[in-house]
Structures are given as C-alpha cells and as structure tokens.
Design a protein around this motif. Structure first.
Motif, mmCIF file in Angstrom:
data_model
loop_
_atom_site.group_PDB
_atom_site.id
_atom_site.type_symbol
_atom_site.label_atom_id
_atom_site.label_comp_id
_atom_site.label_asym_id
_atom_site.label_seq_id
_atom_site.Cartn_x
_atom_site.Cartn_y
_atom_site.Cartn_z
ATOM 1 N N ALA A 407 26.620 66.589 60.231
ATOM 2 C CA ALA A 407 27.882 67.127 59.781
ATOM 3 C C ALA A 407 28.011 66.321 58.343
ATOM 4 O O ALA A 407 28.484 66.748 57.337
ATOM 5 C CB ALA A 407 28.398 66.946 60.691
ATOM 6 N N ARG A 410 26.076 66.720 55.673
ATOM 7 C CA ARG A 410 26.042 68.335 54.650
ATOM 8 C C ARG A 410 27.253 67.764 53.631
ATOM 9 O O ARG A 410 27.829 68.641 52.987
ATOM 10 C CB ARG A 410 26.194 69.264 55.643
ATOM 11 C CG ARG A 410 25.902 70.233 54.862
ATOM 12 C CD ARG A 410 25.894 71.305 56.101
ATOM 13 N NE ARG A 410 24.856 71.507 57.335
ATOM 14 C CZ ARG A 410 24.426 71.507 57.847
ATOM 15 N NH1 ARG A 410 25.516 70.879 58.961
ATOM 16 N NH2 ARG A 410 23.040 71.819 58.669
ATOM 17 N N LEU A 529 34.113 70.706 56.157
ATOM 18 C CA LEU A 529 32.929 70.429 56.310
ATOM 19 C C LEU A 529 33.627 69.014 56.373
ATOM 20 O O LEU A 529 34.416 68.660 55.768
ATOM 21 C CB LEU A 529 32.403 70.404 55.001
ATOM 22 C CG LEU A 529 31.798 71.527 54.515
ATOM 23 C CD1 LEU A 529 30.593 71.635 53.551
ATOM 24 C CD2 LEU A 529 30.375 72.348 55.919
ATOM 25 N N LYS A 530 32.712 68.428 57.285
ATOM 26 C CA LYS A 530 33.368 66.639 57.792
ATOM 27 C C LYS A 530 33.066 66.274 56.347
ATOM 28 O O LYS A 530 31.731 65.351 56.207
ATOM 29 C CB LYS A 530 32.535 65.965 59.022
ATOM 30 C CG LYS A 530 32.847 65.494 59.113
ATOM 31 C CD LYS A 530 31.728 65.326 61.092
ATOM 32 C CE LYS A 530 32.536 63.732 61.498
ATOM 33 N NZ LYS A 530 30.907 63.220 62.640
#
Length: 597
Positions: A407, A410, A529-530
């Motif tokens: 995660a 990404r 998103l992280k």
C-alpha cells in the motif's frame, strides 16, 4: 541495510537494514570463502537446525532467517519498505535486461507467454524462486544477516547468481546458515570479503555484476568508486544513504568531503540530498568515461535510496557538467535559484558544450535583501524515469499481495509519477506562510492559485506539504502577498528589516485567485493512497551500530532514556549563573517540603 557486526574496516561494511543481495562470478568466487580463516568468532549455534536460546526467527516477505537477539549483526525492521521496493525494482530491471535474451519474466497472476511464431525457438520463462540460467548476476556487498539476498533468490525472477558478502565473520557465518535454512544455496553464495576489494577484483577479472546493492551503515561514499567500475554496461546500482544529518545541511563540510557537494539547511533538504548522491555517483562514474541514468530516487523515513543505471560513452560524459547545478538559497525568505555548471547547445547533428554564464542572483535577495548561501553542485536533471515508474505500478496491479508494504509502495510511486520531473527542489506551505507571518493556506488553495496563474504545480514524495512548481519566486511571492491581503498580517509588529516586512511592502503585480481549480486536487490524493504513512513503531529511526558481543553496548532506547530531559536535570543540580552573591535563585533545586497535612 541488513547490517553486520563491525570491527576495524568492517565498520565500513555494516548496514542499517537487512542485507542486500549480491552475486559472484559464475564458476568461482571473489574473496575467501566462508570459514577459510577458521571458524568465525561468536558463531550463532550449529550451521543448521532450529534457533538457539539467544536467537529469534524473523520472517519478511518469503524469507525466514535466524537472527541473534544481541546487537551483533545489524537488522532494522523499519527498512522492510526499502527491501520490498528493491525487490520490485530488480524484477522490472530483469524484464528490461532479459527480454533481448529471449527470457520472459513472469510473476504470480501474470499471463503465460504467447506461443512463438512458427520456426521460432520456444520461449524461456523466469519465475520467482527459480534459478535462471543466463540470468542476472547480483552483488550484495554489505549483506550482514543475508536477509536481502535470500529475499532476492525467493522473490525476484530472472536471477542467475547472488553473491552475499560481508567483512564480519559473525555475519558471514549467519548468512551461510540462513541460506541453508531457506534452501537457496544454488543461487546465493555467502562470502567473507571486503566489499571494495571484491568489486575491484571483479573489474580486474572482467566479471562485472549486473546489479550491485550497497546499503551500508551510514554513508556509502567509501564504496562508490569501486561500485561504478564493477557494474556491467547498463547495469543497475542501488545505493542507500542514512547519514541524512550530513546531507541535510548540519555538516556541510563533511558532506563535501564525502560526496563532493555542499549541503544546505533548507526546506527542500530531502530532495537536495537525493540530488547530492546522484551528483556524486555521476562524478565518480565520469572518471572512467561512464555516466548514470536515474531510474528511481526515493526519500523515505530516515534514509534515501537511489536506483541508477550505469553506461559508458565518452561523448555523453561531456554533457555531465550541464547536468549539474549550484543552488543559491536566500537565508531570509528561502527563495532559491539554480545555476548550471555547463551549457549544452545544439550544433549540427550533435551538441556543443561550453561554460555557463551567471550567477542568476544579485549580491542580495531581490525580495528580502538578505544574503544568499551557495550549495551544491547537485544533480539538476530528472530524478526518475517515468516509463520505469509506470512499469513498477503496473506490476503491483497485475500481481497484488507480493509485499507487506504494498500500500505504501503504491502511494509513494503514484506521487512520484505526478511530480514535475523538470523542476528541481520545492517550497513548503508552512515555509511560505511563516516567512510572511500569515496563517497557512490549504494545499488546494495554493495549488489553485498557481494553476489559475498559468503555472504547473505538483506534490513531492519527499515532503508531505511540499509545493513543486515552475513558477518563479517573484510570482510565488505575489501569490503570498495576495493571500496576506485576504488574511491581514499585523505589519506594525514586524521589524522593518525582516523578510516579511520587505516582501509585504511591495504591491503584487499578479492578482491571484484562490478559487478551487478543477485540477487542484492531485489524483493520488483523491484516491486516498497511503502516501505519507504514520511512524511504524516507537524509536523507529536508525538503530545502533552492530558490535561484537552486541549485548555489551547499551541500546539506542536506553541511551535516549538516559539523556531524556538532560538540560532540565542539570538546571536542578546547579544554581543559575547570573545571580549575585546575596541573591537566591528562583528555581527550586531542593525537593519540596513535605505537606503538614
């Protein structure tokens, strides 16, 4: 870094996180084999078998290693992101490198290769965990426990051989044990050797490595000269730096001695650190008529990580001066300008190279009249290769679940994909607002103002509140002047010589609009998103250097607890120095009297 115990020159070889994979020349080894000088001191139990009472099992990715509980061999769990990212980069590099050889890299979940045309040779497929004949030769020069090398062998397809080397006998013995534990002895070869001598010897024997991974404890500077020579043509060099205090401006003279560049204390220090390392790599490669091409450059947590390809070519090396720049940074308002060292102009079918003209600034800052500091040289070209970053993201989508930090990978790669590649360095929201003593505009408000004014703007993966834009400083300060008109600043409280007073005393020539622009919210932010995760654990920064008999040295946490509130403890022991003889200190240096009730 995977880290090793360090004594003597081994201190240069230790690493800050798990080991990095490496490989040796086929049919032979560079450096003495493990055990060539007798049994290593402080061996960790039997060569094979379950962990002993002073050992633990650590599982990361598809690797499980035995690790001593004492701080004898270095390991930092926080750098799992570093190792995950390296496995992903090596996989995509293997695709590029092996495709011309007719070898296709296949990950779990990806489609099988199509049938070849009639008369063609059957396709060869490389999968994770399988040794590939004619595959990449990898060197992990500072391998410590061997975790990274084991992960390479089990998770990266297309590897022919991995040489895992360390100068510490304790680390070398542990590597051999972990290689056997994971059943990767046909791919990974542990070695007890000096990293620099190993790389110099591989160059002398004309047996270069396709991939060299350097993840030392602290600075990689002692290993860079050997690395740029020992990597093959078009090969991949992976470098980690954890000496961020030096590269962020706390010790500019030390930075120059290690990397050939002067660091600056600026809001952009994390990106400047990346550019300093790339400059140093290119400079050292130029000595041997070689040059570097960055694939990916990442600033994460307490370290930076760069992935570059190394090529040879006398003609292209001539362009290297025009890829470097000095940085002029105002100490008052934080404005910065870059001055290229060289100039490349088209000349017929080629280029003509000459000295650049400058400087781009006057004796003092045109906005606040403060002085400039000069830093660099730094790499002024793009930090990343966009098609390569896109291939990394595509591989994560095609084959999900491969990495524990997927995660975060990404999120970081998505922000990198959105960055303005042709704009070096950045400003920050809080830096701009604190300069003029105003409240801080939101990210969307400032991005909208820049977009309405016709400029480009992006985030930066290196800083949560960064503003990377092609707007000149004059336009940026005009926008902040317009913001100050909407949110007034108490000018009467500002000294006349302050940057805020001098900037706000000028009327803006650009009328900024802070209305929401349709492109103000970046896609990575919209998707949630992280991008900038929270701290992974308490005391998550660099760990203490590994030492022989590691349990003797106090842990980093104990040291922090011992020094916690050091100043306040001292003030209670010693009275204030400015008191006259007949005065008493207002601070209480004695415990309070007991209450009568």
């Amino acid at each position: 870094m995977d880290g090793a115990s360090h004594n003597g020159s081994a201190a240069l070889e230790g690493s800050e996180g798990p080991p990095e994979g490496s490989e040796g020349p086929p049919g032979g080894s560079v450096g003495p084999p493990v055990g060539s000088e007798g049994p290593p001191e402080g061996s960790v139990g039997p060569p094979e078998g379950p962990p002993g009472p002073e050992e633990s099992l650590i599982t990361e990715g598809r690797a499980t290693i035995v690790f001593p509980n004492a701080n004898e061999v270095f390991y930092n769990p926080v750098q799992a992101f570093n190792r995950d990212l390296t496995c992903a980069v090596l996989t995509e590099f293997a695709r590029l490198r092996l495709r011309p050889k007719g070898i296709r890299v296949v990950l779990p979940g990806e489609e099988e290769p199509e049938e070849p045309p009639e008369g063609g040779e059957p396709p060869r497929t490389a999968r994770p965990g399988e040794r590939c004949e004619g595959g990449l030769r990898v060197l992990e020069a500072l391998a410590a426990s061997g975790l990274r090398s084991v992960r390479f062998a089990r998770e990266v397809p297309g590897l022919g051989a991995v040489l895992a080397s360390d100068l510490s006998p304790r680390a070398a013995a542990l590597m051999a044990r972990n290689v056997a534990l994971n059943g990767v002895g046909d791919t990974v070869t542990p070695r007890l050797a000096d990293a620099r001598m190993l790389m110099y010897q591989s160059r002398a024997e004309r047996a270069p490595f396709d991939v060299i991974d350097l993840d030392p404890y602290g600075s990689p500077a002692p290993f860079l000269d050997a690395a740029v020579q020992a990597v093959s043509e078009g090969g991949l060099l992976c470098v980690t730096c954890t000496d961020m205090a030096v590269m962020a401006g706390n010790s500019a003279e030390t930075c120059y001695s290690k990397y050939g560049a002067v660091s600056l204390k600026g809001r952009f220090c994390h990106e400047m650190a990346l550019r300093i390392v790339l400059h140093s790599l290119d400079l050292r490669a130029n000595c041997y008529q070689r040059f570097v091409v960055p694939l990916l450059s990442v600033s994460a947590d307490f370290y930076i990580r760069v992935f570059v390809r190394v090529f040879s070519g006398q003609a292209k090396v001539k362009a290297s001066a025009s890829k470097q720049a000095l940085v002029f940074h105002c100490v008052g308002c934080g404005s910065h300008r870059l001055q290229r060292l060289g100039r490349a102009t088209s000349h017929g079918s080629g280029f003509k190279y000459s000295a650049a003209t400058g400087p781009p600034v006057g004796p003092s800052c045109e906005f606040c009249q403060h002085r400039h500091q000069v830093g660099g040289p730094v790499w002024a070209e793009p930090l990343h290769d966009p098609p390569f970053v896109e291939s990394l993201l595509a591989a994560l989508e095609r084959s999900p679940g491969r990495f524990g930090s997927e995660a975060r990978m990404r999120g970081v790669l998505s922000v990198i994909q959105e960055e303005l590649s042709d704009v070096p360095l950045y400003y920050t929201l809080d830096g701009l607002s604190s300069t003029i003593h105003s409240n801080t505009p939101s990210l969307l408000q400032l991005r909208s103002a820049l977009l309405h004014a016709g400029f480009r703007v992006s985030l930066s993966h290196a800083c949560r509140n960064a503003v990377k834009t092609d707007a000149p400083p004059a336009a940026l300060w005009d926008i902040m002047r317009c913001w100050a008109k909407l949110h007034p600043v108490k000018l009467e409280r500002l000294p006349e010589s302050s940057p805020a007073a001098r900037i706000l005393s000028v009327e803006p020539t650009l009328q900024a609009s802070f209305a929401l622009h349709e492109d103000a919210n970046p896609r990575s932010r919209q998707r949630g998103l992280k991008r900038f995760p929270e701290n992974p654990e308490a005391f998550w920064g660099p760990k203490a250097r590994a030492r022989p008999g590691g349990s003797i040295a106090p842990s980093l946490q104990e040291k922090r607890e011992r020094l916690q509130n050091k100043r306040s403890k001292q003030s209670k022991q010693f009275p204030s120095k400015r008191l006259k003889e007949d005065e008493q200190c207002c601070d209480s240096h004695e415990p309070p009297p007991a209450s009568p009730h």
